[in-house]
Design a protein around this motif. Structure first.
Motif, PDB file in Angstrom:
ATOM      1  N   THR A   1     -27.514 -30.863 -27.411  1.00 52.28           N
ATOM      2  CA  THR A   1     -26.187 -31.166 -26.883  1.00 52.28           C
ATOM      3  C   THR A   1     -25.451 -32.143 -27.792  1.00 52.28           C
ATOM      4  O   THR A   1     -26.064 -32.928 -28.514  1.00 52.28           O
ATOM      5  CB  THR A   1     -26.277 -31.764 -25.479  1.00 52.28           C
ATOM      6  N   ALA A   2     -24.129 -32.066 -27.749  1.00 49.62           N
ATOM      7  CA  ALA A   2     -23.281 -32.994 -28.512  1.00 49.62           C
ATOM      8  C   ALA A   2     -23.770 -33.133 -29.944  1.00 49.62           C
ATOM      9  O   ALA A   2     -24.117 -34.227 -30.401  1.00 49.62           O
ATOM     10  CB  ALA A   2     -23.251 -34.354 -27.825  1.00 49.62           C
ATOM     11  N   SER A   3     -23.829 -32.024 -30.652  1.00 49.47           N
ATOM     12  CA  SER A   3     -24.451 -31.999 -31.982  1.00 49.47           C
ATOM     13  C   SER A   3     -23.748 -32.931 -32.965  1.00 49.47           C
ATOM     14  O   SER A   3     -22.554 -33.228 -32.830  1.00 49.47           O
ATOM     15  CB  SER A   3     -24.463 -30.572 -32.524  1.00 49.47           C
ATOM     16  N   ARG A   4     -24.523 -33.344 -33.949  1.00 52.41           N
ATOM     17  CA  ARG A   4     -24.032 -34.237 -35.007  1.00 52.41           C
ATOM     18  C   ARG A   4     -24.322 -33.598 -36.350  1.00 52.41           C
ATOM     19  O   ARG A   4     -25.225 -32.770 -36.473  1.00 52.41           O
ATOM     20  CB  ARG A   4     -24.748 -35.587 -34.914  1.00 52.41           C
ATOM     21  N   ALA A   5     -23.604 -34.011 -37.363  1.00 51.23           N
ATOM     22  CA  ALA A   5     -23.853 -33.487 -38.702  1.00 51.23           C
ATOM     23  C   ALA A   5     -25.308 -33.708 -39.112  1.00 51.23           C
ATOM     24  O   ALA A   5     -25.905 -32.891 -39.821  1.00 51.23           O
ATOM     25  CB  ALA A   5     -22.911 -34.144 -39.700  1.00 51.23           C
ATOM     26  N   ALA A   6     -25.898 -34.805 -38.650  1.00 51.08           N
ATOM     27  CA  ALA A   6     -27.290 -35.112 -38.998  1.00 51.08           C
ATOM     28  C   ALA A   6     -28.282 -34.147 -38.362  1.00 51.08           C
ATOM     29  O   ALA A   6     -29.456 -34.123 -38.740  1.00 51.08           O
ATOM     30  CB  ALA A   6     -27.629 -36.542 -38.564  1.00 51.08           C
ATOM     31  N   ASP A   7     -27.831 -33.328 -37.416  1.00 50.47           N
ATOM     32  CA  ASP A   7     -28.719 -32.321 -36.810  1.00 50.47           C
ATOM     33  C   ASP A   7     -28.870 -31.103 -37.704  1.00 50.47           C
ATOM     34  O   ASP A   7     -29.678 -30.213 -37.408  1.00 50.47           O
ATOM     35  CB  ASP A   7     -28.168 -31.868 -35.446  1.00 50.47           C
ATOM     36  N   THR A   8     -28.093 -31.040 -38.777  1.00 48.55           N
ATOM     37  CA  THR A   8     -28.205 -29.921 -39.717  1.00 48.55           C
ATOM     38  C   THR A   8     -29.620 -29.859 -40.279  1.00 48.55           C
ATOM     39  O   THR A   8     -30.113 -30.817 -40.883  1.00 48.55           O
ATOM     40  CB  THR A   8     -27.186 -30.083 -40.861  1.00 48.55           C
ATOM     41  N   ALA A   9     -30.282 -28.730 -40.046  1.00 41.74           N
ATOM     42  CA  ALA A   9     -31.689 -28.580 -40.429  1.00 41.74           C
ATOM     43  C   ALA A   9     -32.139 -27.172 -40.047  1.00 41.74           C
ATOM     44  O   ALA A   9     -31.381 -26.401 -39.462  1.00 41.74           O
ATOM     45  CB  ALA A   9     -32.559 -29.618 -39.705  1.00 41.74           C
ATOM     46  N   SER A  10     -33.368 -26.869 -40.399  1.00 41.56           N
ATOM     47  CA  SER A  10     -34.005 -25.649 -39.903  1.00 41.56           C
ATOM     48  C   SER A  10     -34.879 -26.018 -38.714  1.00 41.56           C
ATOM     49  O   SER A  10     -35.556 -27.056 -38.735  1.00 41.56           O
ATOM     50  CB  SER A  10     -34.864 -25.006 -40.994  1.00 41.56           C
ATOM     51  N   TYR A  11     -34.848 -25.183 -37.709  1.00 45.51           N
ATOM     52  CA  TYR A  11     -35.601 -25.449 -36.484  1.00 45.51           C
ATOM     53  C   TYR A  11     -36.613 -24.309 -36.279  1.00 45.51           C
ATOM     54  O   TYR A  11     -36.256 -23.129 -36.341  1.00 45.51           O
ATOM     55  CB  TYR A  11     -34.666 -25.555 -35.281  1.00 45.51           C
ATOM     56  N   PHE A  12     -37.857 -24.706 -36.059  1.00 47.46           N
ATOM     57  CA  PHE A  12     -38.935 -23.741 -35.913  1.00 47.46           C
ATOM     58  C   PHE A  12     -39.596 -23.895 -34.544  1.00 47.46           C
ATOM     59  O   PHE A  12     -39.822 -25.020 -34.085  1.00 47.46           O
ATOM     60  CB  PHE A  12     -40.017 -23.960 -36.972  1.00 47.46           C
ATOM     61  N   CYS A  13     -39.927 -22.770 -33.931  1.00 45.90           N
ATOM     62  CA  CYS A  13     -40.801 -22.832 -32.771  1.00 45.90           C
ATOM     63  C   CYS A  13     -42.218 -22.498 -33.233  1.00 45.90           C
ATOM     64  O   CYS A  13     -42.412 -21.799 -34.233  1.00 45.90           O
ATOM     65  CB  CYS A  13     -40.351 -21.895 -31.663  1.00 45.90           C
ATOM     66  N   ALA A  14     -43.179 -23.015 -32.530  1.00 49.38           N
ATOM     67  CA  ALA A  14     -44.579 -22.773 -32.860  1.00 49.38           C
ATOM     68  C   ALA A  14     -45.353 -22.632 -31.560  1.00 49.38           C
ATOM     69  O   ALA A  14     -45.129 -23.388 -30.612  1.00 49.38           O
ATOM     70  CB  ALA A  14     -45.140 -23.929 -33.691  1.00 49.38           C
ATOM     71  N   THR A  15     -46.233 -21.666 -31.527  1.00 53.73           N
ATOM     72  CA  THR A  15     -47.001 -21.428 -30.319  1.00 53.73           C
ATOM     73  C   THR A  15     -48.478 -21.659 -30.562  1.00 53.73           C
ATOM     74  O   THR A  15     -48.999 -21.420 -31.652  1.00 53.73           O
ATOM     75  CB  THR A  15     -46.800 -19.993 -29.803  1.00 53.73           C
TER      76      THR A  15
END
Lengths: 115, 113
Positions: free
Chosen positions: A77-91
């Motif tokens: 929520t309320a994203s910021r420029a610093a949230d720029t990244a790759s996001y991975f899920c892992a099981t």
């Protein structure tokens, strides 16, 4: 194919908007985790949700898990420029009454937050 | 330091040479993992050590790849007769059994010319 598959592959939003990423998986799991990676290195653990949990919060992060659909979502929520990244899920697969402890990662979602 | 460390941070080698990558896990972590990440790709599992159990080598792409771990400490990943397709970032992670959160090192960027 990957146990965890993220959707979308790439997401571009403006600062202040919410970002939602989805993850689907194939087998029974003990838990599902989300990680963030900046600049092609340095994965950081964000949040872990267990198979008996449906929703979990951590700061601006909200994770949901639907084991009947074998899917999870990560909301920032309320994203910021610093949230720029790759996001991975892992099981973490679950078999024979125990967790094997080996995580399987998806291909990731590239999130770009524009200032 | 408190985190996972890896060395070297960068390695450039010529095709056909052997390379050895090192990982120092967090003290007390019984689980140690090696992953490979090609440019723009996700993580590819290579090998998993858990305590004194036999390692899970199911992710090693060929017999040119091997890894060792002494007890619950340092691990080395060795790639023999390197090929250009081995170029990638090699990531190491450690964790505690049961909880399964993994703590990642900064990686070793391997470039095979």
């Amino acid at each position: 194919s990957q146990q965890g598959e993220e959707d979308p592959q790439a997401l571009s939003i403006q600062e202040g908007e919410n970002a939602t990423m989805n993850c689907s998986y194939k087998t029974s799991i003990n838990n599902l985790q989300w990680y963030r990676q900046n600049s092609g290195r340095g994965l950081v653990h964000l949040i872990l949700i267990r198979s008996n949990e449906r929703e979990k919060h951590s700061g601006r992060l909200r994770v949901t898990l639907d084991t009947s659909k074998k899917s999870s979502s990560l909301l920032i929520t309320a994203s910021r420029a610093a949230d720029t990244a790759s996001y991975f899920c892992a099981t973490d697969a679950w078999a024979g009454g125990t967790s094997y402890g080996k995580l399987t990662f998806g291909q990731g979602t590239i999130l770009t937050v524009h200032p | 330091g408190a985190g996972v460390s890896q060395s070297p941070s960068n390695k450039v080698t010529e095709k056909g040479k052997d390379v050895e990558l090192r990982c120092d896990p967090i003290s007390g972590h019984t689980a140690l993992y090696w992953y490979r990440q090609r440019l723009g790709q996700g993580l590819e599992f290579l090998i998993y050590f858990q305590g004194n159990s036999a390692p899970d080598k199911s992710g090693l792409p060929s017999d040119r790849f091997s890894a060792e771990r002494t007890g619950e400490s340092v691990s080395t990943l060795t790639i023999q007769r390197t090929q250009q397709e081995d170029s990638a970032v090699y990531l190491c992670a450690s964790g505690t059994r049961g909880y399964n959160e993994q703590f990642f090192g900064p990686g070793t960027r391997l470039t095979v010319l």
